[in-house]
Scaffold this active site. Sequence first.
Site, PDB file in Angstrom:
ATOM      1  N   ALA A 213       1.164  -1.503  -0.161  1.00 27.79           N
ATOM      2  CA  ALA A 213      -0.230   0.000  -0.137  1.00 27.79           C
ATOM      3  C   ALA A 213       0.501   1.627   0.057  1.00 27.79           C
ATOM      4  O   ALA A 213       0.803   2.515   0.564  1.00 27.79           O
ATOM      5  CB  ALA A 213      -0.766  -0.097   1.505  1.00 27.79           C
TER       6      ALA A 213
ATOM      7  N   GLY B  34       2.149   2.705  -3.195  1.00 32.75           N
ATOM      8  CA  GLY B  34       1.799   3.539  -4.031  1.00 32.75           C
ATOM      9  C   GLY B  34       1.351   4.452  -3.777  1.00 32.75           C
ATOM     10  O   GLY B  34       0.470   5.148  -2.766  1.00 32.75           O
TER      11      GLY B  34
ATOM     12  N   ARG C 145      -3.753   8.657 -10.435  1.00 33.62           N
ATOM     13  CA  ARG C 145      -4.540   9.014 -10.601  1.00 33.62           C
ATOM     14  C   ARG C 145      -6.388   9.055  -9.722  1.00 33.62           C
ATOM     15  O   ARG C 145      -7.193   9.555 -10.309  1.00 33.62           O
ATOM     16  CB  ARG C 145      -5.103   7.432 -11.298  1.00 33.62           C
TER      17      ARG C 145
ATOM     18  N   LYS D  64      -4.791   6.833  -1.636  1.00 38.74           N
ATOM     19  CA  LYS D  64      -5.134   6.124  -2.171  1.00 38.74           C
ATOM     20  C   LYS D  64      -6.239   5.036  -1.053  1.00 38.74           C
ATOM     21  O   LYS D  64      -7.534   4.898  -1.565  1.00 38.74           O
ATOM     22  CB  LYS D  64      -5.404   4.899  -3.140  1.00 38.74           C
TER      23      LYS D  64
ATOM     24  N   THR E 138       7.001  -3.404  -6.461  1.00 35.20           N
ATOM     25  CA  THR E 138       6.046  -4.924  -6.145  1.00 35.20           C
ATOM     26  C   THR E 138       7.928  -5.321  -5.278  1.00 35.20           C
ATOM     27  O   THR E 138       7.632  -6.242  -4.065  1.00 35.20           O
ATOM     28  CB  THR E 138       5.487  -5.177  -6.523  1.00 35.20           C
TER      29      THR E 138
ATOM     30  N   GLY F 268       0.113  -7.340 -15.684  1.00 39.96           N
ATOM     31  CA  GLY F 268       1.168  -8.080 -15.948  1.00 39.96           C
ATOM     32  C   GLY F 268       0.808  -9.916 -16.641  1.00 39.96           C
ATOM     33  O   GLY F 268      -1.079  -9.813 -15.989  1.00 39.96           O
TER      34      GLY F 268
ATOM     35  N   GLU G 195       5.545  -8.538 -17.737  1.00 43.51           N
ATOM     36  CA  GLU G 195       4.438  -7.408 -17.831  1.00 43.51           C
ATOM     37  C   GLU G 195       3.657  -7.137 -18.760  1.00 43.51           C
ATOM     38  O   GLU G 195       5.026  -6.829 -19.818  1.00 43.51           O
ATOM     39  CB  GLU G 195       5.449  -5.941 -16.719  1.00 43.51           C
TER      40      GLU G 195
ATOM     41  N   ASN H 219     -46.607  12.440  26.990  1.00 33.20           N
ATOM     42  CA  ASN H 219     -47.514  13.200  25.436  1.00 33.20           C
ATOM     43  C   ASN H 219     -46.492  14.478  25.548  1.00 33.20           C
ATOM     44  O   ASN H 219     -46.917  15.158  26.744  1.00 33.20           O
ATOM     45  CB  ASN H 219     -48.513  13.123  25.392  1.00 33.20           C
TER      46      ASN H 219
ATOM     47  N   TYR I 162     -30.038  25.093  26.284  1.00 33.27           N
ATOM     48  CA  TYR I 162     -28.488  25.140  26.052  1.00 33.27           C
ATOM     49  C   TYR I 162     -28.603  27.216  26.738  1.00 33.27           C
ATOM     50  O   TYR I 162     -29.898  27.808  25.806  1.00 33.27           O
ATOM     51  CB  TYR I 162     -28.155  26.114  24.452  1.00 33.27           C
TER      52      TYR I 162
HETATM   53  C1  UD1 Z   1       1.561  -5.248 -10.988  1.00 34.12           C
HETATM   54  C2  UD1 Z   1       2.241  -6.429 -11.038  1.00 34.12           C
HETATM   55  C3  UD1 Z   1       1.372  -7.003 -12.156  1.00 34.12           C
HETATM   56  C4  UD1 Z   1      -0.086  -7.475 -11.801  1.00 34.12           C
HETATM   57  C5  UD1 Z   1      -0.732  -5.757 -11.042  1.00 34.12           C
HETATM   58  C6  UD1 Z   1      -2.177  -5.633 -10.817  1.00 34.12           C
HETATM   59  C7  UD1 Z   1       4.567  -6.104 -10.940  1.00 34.12           C
HETATM   60  C8  UD1 Z   1       6.314  -5.831 -11.431  1.00 34.12           C
HETATM   61  N1  UD1 Z   1       3.068  -6.378 -11.705  1.00 34.12           N
HETATM   62  O1  UD1 Z   1       1.434  -4.321 -12.053  1.00 34.12           O
HETATM   63  O2  UD1 Z   1       1.854  -7.934 -13.089  1.00 34.12           O
HETATM   64  O3  UD1 Z   1      -0.750  -7.476 -12.911  1.00 34.12           O
HETATM   65  O4  UD1 Z   1       0.037  -5.185 -10.074  1.00 34.12           O
HETATM   66  O5  UD1 Z   1      -2.937  -5.086 -10.148  1.00 34.12           O
HETATM   67  O6  UD1 Z   1       4.697  -6.642  -9.555  1.00 34.12           O
HETATM   68  N2  UD1 Z   1       3.003  -1.244  -4.860  1.00 34.12           N
HETATM   69  C9  UD1 Z   1       3.960  -0.955  -3.697  1.00 34.12           C
HETATM   70  N3  UD1 Z   1       4.915  -0.618  -3.269  1.00 34.12           N
HETATM   71  C10 UD1 Z   1       6.213   0.155  -5.515  1.00 34.12           C
HETATM   72  C11 UD1 Z   1       5.233  -0.521  -6.020  1.00 34.12           C
HETATM   73  C12 UD1 Z   1       3.952  -0.988  -5.805  1.00 34.12           C
HETATM   74  O7  UD1 Z   1       3.410  -0.968  -2.549  1.00 34.12           O
HETATM   75  O8  UD1 Z   1       6.717   0.001  -5.417  1.00 34.12           O
HETATM   76  C13 UD1 Z   1       1.519  -1.365  -4.653  1.00 34.12           C
HETATM   77  C14 UD1 Z   1       0.619  -0.192  -4.659  1.00 34.12           C
HETATM   78  O9  UD1 Z   1       0.491   0.054  -3.868  1.00 34.12           O
HETATM   79  C15 UD1 Z   1      -0.360  -1.052  -5.631  1.00 34.12           C
HETATM   80  C16 UD1 Z   1       0.116  -2.471  -5.738  1.00 34.12           C
HETATM   81  O10 UD1 Z   1       1.701  -2.617  -4.772  1.00 34.12           O
HETATM   82  O11 UD1 Z   1      -1.394  -1.405  -4.021  1.00 34.12           O
HETATM   83  C17 UD1 Z   1       0.330  -2.568  -7.609  1.00 34.12           C
HETATM   84  O12 UD1 Z   1       1.528  -2.195  -7.500  1.00 34.12           O
HETATM   85  P1  UD1 Z   1       0.724  -1.260  -9.360  1.00 34.12           P
HETATM   86  O13 UD1 Z   1       2.613  -0.146  -9.655  1.00 34.12           O
HETATM   87  O14 UD1 Z   1      -0.144  -0.892  -8.930  1.00 34.12           O
HETATM   88  O15 UD1 Z   1       1.820  -2.910  -9.859  1.00 34.12           O
HETATM   89  P2  UD1 Z   1       1.868  -2.627 -11.571  1.00 34.12           P
HETATM   90  O16 UD1 Z   1       2.194  -1.874 -11.946  1.00 34.12           O
HETATM   91  O17 UD1 Z   1       0.161  -2.670 -12.160  1.00 34.12           O
END
Ligand code: UD1
Length: 512
Positions: A16, A18, A22, A29, A88, A149, A164, A386, A396
């Site tokens: 969590a 990210g 958007r 978020k 991730t 992915g 990806e 009543n 008040y």
């Molecule tokens: C990732 C997956 C992709 C999958 C998709 C599903 C990888 C490389 N790719 O892609 O295969 O289909 O999720 O939604 O894992 N987050 C962090 N730290 C980071 C990056 C991300 O905490 O450094 C968290 C984000 O907050 C989010 C989640 O990981 O909740 C996914 O990150 P996001 O950037 O949306 O991943 P995608 O590139 O969409």
Amino acid sequence: MSQDRTPRPAAVVVLAAGEGTRMRSATPKVLHAVGGRTLVSHAVAAAEQLHPEHLVVVVGHGRDAVQAHLAASAPSVQTAVQDEQRGTGHAVQCALAELPELTGTVVVTYGDVPLLTGETLRALVAARADEGNAVTVLTASLADPGGYGRVLRDADGSVVAIVEEKDATAEQRAVREINSGIYAFDIAALRDGLARITTDNSQGELYLTDVLGLARSDGKRVGALALDDRWQTEGVNDRVQLAALHRELNRRTVEHWMRAGVTVIDPATTWVDVDVTLEPDVLLEPNVLLRGATRVAGGAQVGPNCTLVDTSVGAGAVLTNTTSLGADVGPEATVGPYTYLRPGTRLGRGAKVGGFVEMKAAVVGDGSKVPHLSYVGDAEIGAGVNIGAATVFVNYDGVEKHRIVVGDHARVGSDTMLIAPVTIGDGAYTAAGSVITQDVPPGAMAVARGKQRNVEGWVERRRAGSPAAAAAAAARSRDGGGGPEAASGAAGGAGTDQADDTAYDDQGRPDR
Ligand code: UD1
Ligand code: CA
């Protein structure tokens, strides 16, 4: 596999960190809410159903707010900080750095997939254990897999790798099976893979997904659990998705309650938070919002047009066009229309609170009625009371709030002002229009208002030629009276005053 036989994971890691660009929001978020719960709390609630030894949420953007929210709502949850979002794989490295040496299963999930259930996570953990996989990934097949992915399988259907979209060939992009980003890992394989992943990809990130390909090339088993229900793996990236997932979550919640015996006239305009509980034979009319920890007992009817927040409704109660915050409505009570109940209000069995009544911290006894146009604040009303129309509990004084007590079977006349602190004794009455500033003993009748004076003949003398004067003259001749002079001399019941001919204007104000 049944719930009890599902192995208990060593840890669940919720990503969590990210930014959620958007969303275009000052709020992180994962702190946006659907169904009365933040996105991250949905993830935590699903994870908790696995009873993991450790539950770690990886925070980054807006981490102070996210940590504060978790500390307040889920104090047993640990957080790990990922300062810079390097992918991730890096996020999971940050989480593992906070944990002791563990053996067994680590589940990785996201903080922005609110429809994912604990049941699905259990099935994922069970599938990995049953198949003896190094990792099992949760997948879904989408008509439009764009952005996700892709899951690459070999001829016998076993998972080879995840690629990806940005790194994929045209042929790989044609694959419709996507990676949800939710996995159950054997922790040894996870640690081993995370130590070897690189940023050698189009985004220059550390991909968690690469751990799957590495495990497979090491000869370990990699499996997939394909889920038919695409909503469970759908994440929130913008407010359009937030609304769509909210609607779908609500559809599921309302359907659940209908299957449990609740009648819902219009599911599309009935919004029920996930922590609400409803008993069989509740009836929900259109346009009803049930929020927070609201509970509604059997046979109660709510709606149309009600918003109930943290409100408890007793069996057989009826509420229409009501807004209620933190109130407790007794069984068989009736409330509304256009009624506003505020925190600390408790209505007894069979109580009635009618139109245009507002209550705050008011305890109303069994069978008591406040039927029309009243404000009742900081009050304790006994049973069988009543309260006449337009009564105000004047709680008040401009500085402090004071309490007002009304005893059992008392009758407060219409338009009474009860000036706090004051007590109306059991069985006492107040006369309509009274301003009550002193306690009324049990059984007494309190009268606190000006004595009425009738200035006879005033209209015909002072408003001669008006329709009112003509009507008065007609009434007098019908009733066989004399002229206006005679009328002014007639014996009046209440304070007849001939001398006061010019004393008042049309509104009863002193005439000058
Ligand atoms: C990732 C997956 C992709 C999958 C998709 C599903 C990888 C490389 N790719 O892609 O295969 O289909 O999720 O939604 O894992 N987050 C962090 N730290 C980071 C990056 C991300 O905490 O450094 C968290 C984000 O907050 C989010 C989640 O990981 O909740 C996914 O990150 P996001 O950037 O949306 O991943 P995608 O590139 O969409
Ligand atoms: Ca995403």
